[in-house]
Design a protein around this motif. Structure first.
Motif, PDB file in Angstrom:
ATOM      1  N   SER A 110      -7.096  -1.566   8.412  1.00 33.57           N
ATOM      2  CA  SER A 110      -7.691  -2.004   7.150  1.00 33.57           C
ATOM      3  C   SER A 110      -8.728  -1.010   6.627  1.00 33.57           C
ATOM      4  N   VAL A 111      -8.490   0.273   6.855  1.00 35.41           N
ATOM      5  CA  VAL A 111      -9.391   1.322   6.375  1.00 35.41           C
ATOM      6  C   VAL A 111      -8.805   1.912   5.111  1.00 35.41           C
ATOM      7  N   SER A 112      -9.667   2.215   4.143  1.00 33.97           N
ATOM      8  CA  SER A 112      -9.172   2.863   2.937  1.00 33.97           C
ATOM      9  C   SER A 112      -9.838   4.219   2.791  1.00 33.97           C
ATOM     10  N   GLY A 113      -9.192   5.091   2.080  1.00 32.75           N
ATOM     11  CA  GLY A 113      -9.696   6.443   1.883  1.00 32.75           C
ATOM     12  C   GLY A 113      -8.540   7.412   1.848  1.00 32.75           C
ATOM     13  N   THR A 114      -8.861   8.691   1.973  1.00 33.91           N
ATOM     14  CA  THR A 114      -7.809   9.705   1.931  1.00 33.91           C
ATOM     15  C   THR A 114      -7.637  10.368   3.292  1.00 33.91           C
ATOM     16  N   CYS A 115      -6.452  10.862   3.501  1.00 32.67           N
ATOM     17  CA  CYS A 115      -6.039  11.523   4.737  1.00 32.67           C
ATOM     18  C   CYS A 115      -7.002  12.649   5.099  1.00 32.67           C
ATOM     19  N   GLN A 116      -7.373  12.722   6.362  1.00 38.84           N
ATOM     20  CA  GLN A 116      -8.278  13.766   6.827  1.00 38.84           C
ATOM     21  C   GLN A 116      -7.580  15.109   7.025  1.00 38.84           C
ATOM     22  N   ILE A 117      -6.270  15.153   6.834  1.00 42.94           N
ATOM     23  CA  ILE A 117      -5.549  16.425   6.922  1.00 42.94           C
ATOM     24  C   ILE A 117      -5.278  16.979   5.527  1.00 42.94           C
ATOM     25  N   CYS A 118      -4.635  16.187   4.670  1.00 37.73           N
ATOM     26  CA  CYS A 118      -4.300  16.702   3.333  1.00 37.73           C
ATOM     27  C   CYS A 118      -5.366  16.377   2.295  1.00 37.73           C
TER      28      CYS A 118
ATOM     29  N   THR B  90      -5.437  14.031   0.152  1.00 26.63           N
ATOM     30  CA  THR B  90      -4.935  13.494  -1.109  1.00 26.63           C
ATOM     31  C   THR B  90      -4.273  12.128  -0.998  1.00 26.63           C
ATOM     32  N   ARG B  91      -3.540  11.892   0.071  1.00 26.39           N
ATOM     33  CA  ARG B  91      -2.799  10.638   0.216  1.00 26.39           C
ATOM     34  C   ARG B  91      -3.649   9.569   0.882  1.00 26.39           C
ATOM     35  N   GLU B  92      -3.275   8.331   0.655  1.00 24.28           N
ATOM     36  CA  GLU B  92      -3.974   7.162   1.216  1.00 24.28           C
ATOM     37  C   GLU B  92      -3.759   7.085   2.729  1.00 24.28           C
TER      38      GLU B  92
END
Length: 69
Positions: A2-10, A12-14
């Motif tokens: 249940s975490v939201s944010g963006t990918c720590q690699i790219c 850009t993606r959820e």
């Protein structure tokens, strides 16, 4: 998860998953589901993020008849 944010690699993606090895929060594209690792950790563990070729086909690169990992 249940975490939201963006990918720590790219970046850009959820976020869809977290790496069982390093703990990075990553998108589905950067998650190796079969290992439970991000693609960076999967590369370190397996040596590649590519899937083995379909062995039911006769379309292998020249001189290659089996897949080795």
């Amino acid at each position: 998860m249940s975490v939201s944010g963006t990918c720590q690699i790219c970046g850009t993606r959820e976020i869809t998953d977290d790496c069982d090895r390093c703990g990075k929060l990553v998108c589905a594209t950067h998650y190796a589901k079969e290992l439970g690792y991000c693609t960076e950790c999967a590369t370190e563990v397996r040596g590649t993020t590519e899937k083995p070729p379909d062995t039911d086909r006769d379309e292998f690169p020249d001189g290659v008849d089996t897949f080795r990992s």
